[in-house]
Design a protein around this motif. Sequence first.
Motif, PDB file in Angstrom:
ATOM      1  N   LEU A 156      38.879  41.693  34.684  1.00  0.00           N
ATOM      2  CA  LEU A 156      39.251  40.954  35.897  1.00  0.00           C
ATOM      3  C   LEU A 156      40.505  41.561  36.505  1.00  0.00           C
ATOM      4  O   LEU A 156      40.576  41.833  37.709  1.00  0.00           O
ATOM      5  CB  LEU A 156      39.474  39.475  35.552  1.00  0.00           C
ATOM      6  N   SER A 157      41.485  41.798  35.651  1.00  0.00           N
ATOM      7  CA  SER A 157      42.750  42.366  36.101  1.00  0.00           C
ATOM      8  C   SER A 157      42.555  43.732  36.758  1.00  0.00           C
ATOM      9  O   SER A 157      43.088  43.997  37.847  1.00  0.00           O
ATOM     10  CB  SER A 157      43.685  42.469  34.887  1.00  0.00           C
ATOM     11  N   GLN A 158      41.756  44.587  36.119  1.00  0.00           N
ATOM     12  CA  GLN A 158      41.562  45.938  36.672  1.00  0.00           C
ATOM     13  C   GLN A 158      40.759  45.901  37.967  1.00  0.00           C
ATOM     14  O   GLN A 158      41.005  46.679  38.884  1.00  0.00           O
ATOM     15  CB  GLN A 158      40.889  46.842  35.639  1.00  0.00           C
ATOM     16  N   LYS A 159      39.809  44.991  38.032  1.00  0.00           N
ATOM     17  CA  LYS A 159      39.014  44.883  39.264  1.00  0.00           C
ATOM     18  C   LYS A 159      39.910  44.420  40.424  1.00  0.00           C
ATOM     19  O   LYS A 159      39.815  44.944  41.544  1.00  0.00           O
ATOM     20  CB  LYS A 159      37.845  43.913  39.049  1.00  0.00           C
ATOM     21  N   LEU A 160      40.785  43.475  40.147  1.00  0.00           N
ATOM     22  CA  LEU A 160      41.707  42.980  41.175  1.00  0.00           C
ATOM     23  C   LEU A 160      42.672  44.083  41.616  1.00  0.00           C
ATOM     24  O   LEU A 160      42.904  44.289  42.804  1.00  0.00           O
ATOM     25  CB  LEU A 160      42.494  41.772  40.652  1.00  0.00           C
ATOM     26  N   LYS A 161      43.218  44.797  40.627  1.00  0.00           N
ATOM     27  CA  LYS A 161      44.142  45.881  40.961  1.00  0.00           C
ATOM     28  C   LYS A 161      43.446  46.925  41.830  1.00  0.00           C
ATOM     29  O   LYS A 161      44.030  47.424  42.798  1.00  0.00           O
ATOM     30  CB  LYS A 161      44.667  46.545  39.684  1.00  0.00           C
ATOM     31  N   GLY A 162      42.215  47.227  41.473  1.00  0.00           N
ATOM     32  CA  GLY A 162      41.437  48.200  42.245  1.00  0.00           C
ATOM     33  C   GLY A 162      41.235  47.773  43.691  1.00  0.00           C
ATOM     34  O   GLY A 162      41.062  48.595  44.581  1.00  0.00           O
ATOM     35  N   ALA A 163      41.275  46.445  43.907  1.00  0.00           N
ATOM     36  CA  ALA A 163      41.091  45.920  45.268  1.00  0.00           C
ATOM     37  C   ALA A 163      42.442  45.724  45.962  1.00  0.00           C
ATOM     38  O   ALA A 163      42.519  45.103  47.025  1.00  0.00           O
ATOM     39  CB  ALA A 163      40.312  44.609  45.209  1.00  0.00           C
ATOM     40  N   GLY A 164      43.521  46.220  45.333  1.00  0.00           N
ATOM     41  CA  GLY A 164      44.830  46.162  45.980  1.00  0.00           C
ATOM     42  C   GLY A 164      45.601  44.876  45.751  1.00  0.00           C
ATOM     43  O   GLY A 164      46.614  44.630  46.411  1.00  0.00           O
ATOM     44  N   VAL A 165      45.134  44.045  44.840  1.00  0.00           N
ATOM     45  CA  VAL A 165      45.819  42.783  44.567  1.00  0.00           C
ATOM     46  C   VAL A 165      47.018  43.042  43.645  1.00  0.00           C
ATOM     47  O   VAL A 165      46.963  43.890  42.759  1.00  0.00           O
ATOM     48  CB  VAL A 165      44.851  41.766  43.904  1.00  0.00           C
ATOM     49  N   ASP A 166      48.099  42.315  43.871  1.00  0.00           N
ATOM     50  CA  ASP A 166      49.279  42.385  43.002  1.00  0.00           C
ATOM     51  C   ASP A 166      48.983  41.525  41.766  1.00  0.00           C
ATOM     52  O   ASP A 166      48.859  40.310  41.872  1.00  0.00           O
ATOM     53  CB  ASP A 166      50.489  41.845  43.782  1.00  0.00           C
ATOM     54  N   VAL A 167      48.820  42.196  40.619  1.00  0.00           N
ATOM     55  CA  VAL A 167      48.402  41.486  39.409  1.00  0.00           C
ATOM     56  C   VAL A 167      49.499  41.508  38.344  1.00  0.00           C
ATOM     57  O   VAL A 167      50.047  42.564  38.040  1.00  0.00           O
ATOM     58  CB  VAL A 167      47.120  42.118  38.806  1.00  0.00           C
ATOM     59  N   ASN A 168      49.801  40.358  37.796  1.00  0.00           N
ATOM     60  CA  ASN A 168      50.710  40.262  36.659  1.00  0.00           C
ATOM     61  C   ASN A 168      49.877  39.735  35.491  1.00  0.00           C
ATOM     62  O   ASN A 168      49.585  38.552  35.400  1.00  0.00           O
ATOM     63  CB  ASN A 168      51.867  39.305  36.981  1.00  0.00           C
ATOM     64  N   TYR A 169      49.449  40.661  34.619  1.00  0.00           N
ATOM     65  CA  TYR A 169      48.552  40.292  33.513  1.00  0.00           C
ATOM     66  C   TYR A 169      49.202  40.613  32.179  1.00  0.00           C
ATOM     67  O   TYR A 169      49.613  41.746  31.953  1.00  0.00           O
ATOM     68  CB  TYR A 169      47.229  41.050  33.663  1.00  0.00           C
ATOM     69  N   LYS A 170      49.289  39.609  31.340  1.00  0.00           N
ATOM     70  CA  LYS A 170      49.861  39.833  30.012  1.00  0.00           C
ATOM     71  C   LYS A 170      49.104  39.077  28.932  1.00  0.00           C
ATOM     72  O   LYS A 170      48.509  38.024  29.194  1.00  0.00           O
ATOM     73  CB  LYS A 170      51.330  39.383  29.999  1.00  0.00           C
ATOM     74  N   VAL A 171      49.136  39.658  27.753  1.00  0.00           N
ATOM     75  CA  VAL A 171      48.581  39.000  26.575  1.00  0.00           C
ATOM     76  C   VAL A 171      49.736  38.269  25.896  1.00  0.00           C
ATOM     77  O   VAL A 171      50.789  38.872  25.650  1.00  0.00           O
ATOM     78  CB  VAL A 171      47.939  40.039  25.633  1.00  0.00           C
ATOM     79  N   GLN A 172      49.566  36.981  25.652  1.00  0.00           N
ATOM     80  CA  GLN A 172      50.659  36.162  25.122  1.00  0.00           C
ATOM     81  C   GLN A 172      50.661  36.146  23.602  1.00  0.00           C
ATOM     82  O   GLN A 172      49.682  35.735  22.978  1.00  0.00           O
ATOM     83  CB  GLN A 172      50.523  34.733  25.690  1.00  0.00           C
ATOM     84  N   TRP A 173      51.747  36.634  23.034  1.00  0.00           N
ATOM     85  CA  TRP A 173      51.855  36.789  21.580  1.00  0.00           C
ATOM     86  C   TRP A 173      51.705  35.468  20.827  1.00  0.00           C
ATOM     87  O   TRP A 173      52.213  34.436  21.251  1.00  0.00           O
ATOM     88  CB  TRP A 173      53.206  37.439  21.220  1.00  0.00           C
ATOM     89  N   ASN A 174      51.019  35.528  19.701  1.00  0.00           N
ATOM     90  CA  ASN A 174      50.879  34.384  18.788  1.00  0.00           C
ATOM     91  C   ASN A 174      50.428  33.111  19.507  1.00  0.00           C
ATOM     92  O   ASN A 174      50.903  32.020  19.227  1.00  0.00           O
ATOM     93  CB  ASN A 174      52.205  34.142  18.058  1.00  0.00           C
ATOM     94  N   THR A 175      49.535  33.279  20.449  1.00  0.00           N
ATOM     95  CA  THR A 175      49.057  32.162  21.256  1.00  0.00           C
ATOM     96  C   THR A 175      47.537  32.099  21.192  1.00  0.00           C
ATOM     97  O   THR A 175      46.871  33.131  21.275  1.00  0.00           O
ATOM     98  CB  THR A 175      49.519  32.345  22.719  1.00  0.00           C
TER      99      THR A 175
END
Length: 520
Positions: free
Chosen positions: A481-500
């Motif tokens: 999802l994140s890469q598809k959005l970035k490819g479409a020019g969207v400003d994406v802040n995507y992170k994996v949350q530790w120990n969650t």
Amino acid sequence: SLKNVKYTHAVSYYRGGTAYTGTVKSLKLNTKKYTTKTITVNKKKIKVRCYTNVSYVSKPVDSKYQTMNIYIPESYFHNKKVNGYTKNTAPYFMTNTVGGYMSGAAGGLTSSGNGGGMKKPSGSKTMKLPAKPTGKKSGKGNGLNANGGASSTESTQKALSEGYIVAAAGARGRDDKKNSKNVGKAPASIVDLKAAVRYLKYNASRLPGNTNRIVADGTSAGGALSTLLGTTGNAKDYAPYLKAIGAADTSDDIYTAVTFAPITNLDHADSAYEWEFGGITKLSSSGMPGGPTTASSLTTKQQAASKELKKQFVTYLNGLNLKDDNGNKLTINSDGTGTLATLLKKKVMESAQTALDNGTTIKASKYPWLTIKSGKVTDVNLKKYFKAIGRSKTAPAFDSFDLSAGENNEFGTSTVASKHFTSYSQSNSTKKTTSQADSTIVKMMNPMEYIGTSQATVAKHFWIRYGEKDSNTSLLIPTLLSQKLKGAGVDVNYKVQWNTGHAGDYDLNALFKWLNKNMK
Ligand code: DHB
């Protein structure tokens, strides 16, 4: 006036062939009908104007869910600023309480009530379908309410303290029934939330704030919905459904989408799940939170399905034509290597590094899949990492051969409880009595189908979070999802949350800092 005019619904949308009459409701907000409450956030008192139980459609199918609570910092009615925002610039923060694709009533202002004397937000008392909460995985601590949905009051209060106007929207879900017909099957939930967005835009002149700055937030199935709000703005596919419920005739695109643990891309989630967990035959935990208990291990048939689905993922990925952050095509090889694997590793390494940098102790003995050298995370063994998380669903995880998954139930119709939504599961079904779900409806529940196309207006900004220990879907789902959005020019802040694990609405300080920065 529209009031007291009887309406009859078109029989094709959610009506199951049953004509329905009701009284047309006005879409104009009655600005005089409000209560005032004071909440305390971080020891600061905030006076809030509450418009509650507002019908956001003129021809509701189920008034229990198609309503919204609007919470507005009282300051804006006195020409005062909050956090630099004025009565003209205040952004909107839209929440939903959907979990497990079940119905979710409009969210409250405090955990003990919504400030309007209306019903409690969770709607859990009326839940009769399989995803009845167990209480074990829900409730305090994981950001989910008793219904498996996001507990929105913390984010609601935070948003108000940051000067946002909160629009807490209810939505029908797969369990919703009226006159013994199902009225909340796909795409009802997203149609409802779109109608809520339209209501705000339609009432822009009656409300303070800027309805061109709507942020939609959601967790899990609710996160799938905030993702859809952010990716399907003004898409024509939804128009007849919106018309049928009497949604305002305005645009429905939003400015920013916030999504935690999105259970989305459902028609490819089975193959993604097997790409990640294939080869693991025992379940470490069980199914959808609050959902039916699934088996503890995979049958021979399920193991064969897992292998088949894993192959399907490669085909799907190649067809997506996505790129990594360096512009290389995202690929995956049969041995598990490739640019996509590198990207997943990077996300998990980043997650661990952030935790370390914030002072978290990471014991090597507890994380044999992680390599740390002098305080720097240098490697992740993906295979061992996936094994350590473990699977919580059998195969196929979402479009179950016996139609028992919550997602099968989501794709039912007014008269059919559950359906398959992939041709693979349809052809391997042990319950061959029903036809496959309508392909347009399946498409309308998948944000990937709209991003980067001319069919929809996509949000400018996207905040995506996925728990490092979450196995409710594959890590591939938020990553693609994140890469598809970035490819479409969207400003994406995507992170994996530790120990969650499977959770939402965490790290609100960081979220609002980012939201505020992008509002300017
Ligand atoms: C949710 C969790 C699931 O595992 C799933 O399949 C669908 C929804 C949820 O928490 O909303």
